[in-house]
Design an enzyme around this catalytic site. Structure first.
Site, PDB file in Angstrom:
ATOM      1  N   PRO A  25      66.545 107.188   2.021  1.00 19.63           N
ATOM      2  CA  PRO A  25      67.762 106.888   2.784  1.00 19.63           C
ATOM      3  C   PRO A  25      68.893 106.443   1.868  1.00 19.63           C
ATOM      4  CG  PRO A  25      65.845 105.876   3.812  1.00 19.63           C
ATOM      5  CD  PRO A  25      65.391 106.411   2.484  1.00 19.63           C
ATOM      6  N   GLU A  26      70.075 107.007   2.090  1.00 22.21           N
ATOM      7  CA  GLU A  26      71.233 106.671   1.264  1.00 22.21           C
ATOM      8  C   GLU A  26      72.037 105.562   1.936  1.00 22.21           C
ATOM      9  OE1 GLU A  26      73.168 110.156  -0.349  1.00 22.21           O
ATOM     10  OE2 GLU A  26      71.312 111.311  -0.231  1.00 22.21           O
TER      11      GLU A  26
ATOM     12  N   LYS B 128      71.784 100.766  -1.036  1.00 18.71           N
ATOM     13  CA  LYS B 128      70.574 101.135  -0.304  1.00 18.71           C
ATOM     14  C   LYS B 128      69.727  99.919   0.080  1.00 18.71           C
ATOM     15  CE  LYS B 128      70.410 105.536  -2.814  1.00 18.71           C
ATOM     16  NZ  LYS B 128      69.601 106.431  -3.670  1.00 18.71           N
TER      17      LYS B 128
END
Length: 250
Positions: A2-3, A51
């Site tokens: 996930p960014e 993040k």
């Protein structure tokens, strides 16, 4: 992985459930003392840095999460039954749960300010005001023979950009991700940030599925801008695939 926009979107989903509330129950199978240490304390606020996600409690303790490639945060009406459950917070009828991931730890507020891992992060791409001078300074102190696409993935240069937004940003700016950092001007590097910030902010509000990639994962298809077939190749450690158009990215 996930960014930054996905983590910010996750925080936006958790806030209505937890912020300003004292969890009715806390479970952490891997950290059995957490319910005692956090019990009876309200979640004062939730924030993100690149993040990384932080749940701040009223007693000065902070849950710090990094999902890596395997973790996720979910909000459910029922507690999920999973061997991957690391943390479960119940507030009224909702459960906030973290499943898996490489990092879930309890810090003090002071530690979040001075922790070396967090202090090493570059400016947050989704900060209300992006720190452009700091980004350029970090970029110029990096290995100048490094490809710019690889440098953008380094969280010490800019926090929150991952493989998707690296590809999208370089394409938007017409920048070849294989060009050496030394051959990228300051304005060109900032053009990548300026191109992705509005789209990432929209994704943070509406969810990652609200954004349609223009170049990422489109290998072998015509470039939306010039029609040249999009190419792909591993970059950095070889595990992260870069997508680019050899026709209009120079």
């Amino acid at each position: 992985m996930p960014e930054g926009d996905t983590i910010a979107w996750t925080a936006n989903r958790l806030r209505p459930v937890l912020e300003g509330r004292t969890p009715d129950s806390i479970e952490s199978p891997r950290n059995p003392d957490w319910p005692r240490r956090l019990g009876g304390q309200p979640v004062t606020h939730i924030d993100t840095r690149g993040k990384h996600l932080f749940l701040h409690f009223g007693d000065g303790l902070v849950i710090h999460s990094h999902l890596g490639m395997t973790g996720s945060w979910i909000v459910r009406r029922e507690r999920p039954r999973s061997s991957r459950l690391w943390l479960a917070l119940r507030a009224a009828d909702d459960w906030v749960v973290q499943l898996g991931g490489p990092l879930l730890e309890l810090l003090t507020e002071g530690r979040t300010r001075f922790d070396q891992r967090l202090a090493a992060l570059g400016p947050d791409v989704l900060a209300p005001s992006f720190d452009a001078p700091r980004f350029i300074a970090r970029l110029r102190s990096d290995d100048q023979t490094r490809p710019i696409g690889d440098a953008l993935l380094d969280q010490r240069n800019v926090a929150g950009i991952g493989n998707i937004w690296k590809a999208e940003g370089c394409w938007e700016a017409g920048l070849d991700p294989w060009r050496r950092v030394s051959g990228v001007g300051d304005a060109e590097a900032l053009a990548v940030i300026e191109a992705v910030r509005p789209r990432m902010l929209r994704s943070a509000q509406q969810g990652p599925r609200a954004i349609s990639p223009r170049i990422y994962n489109r290998a072998g298809r015509p470039c939306p801008r010039c029609g040249t077939l999009v190419r792909t190749r591993g970059q950095g450690d070889g595990n992260r695939t870069t997508y680019w158009c050899p026709g209009c990215q120079r």
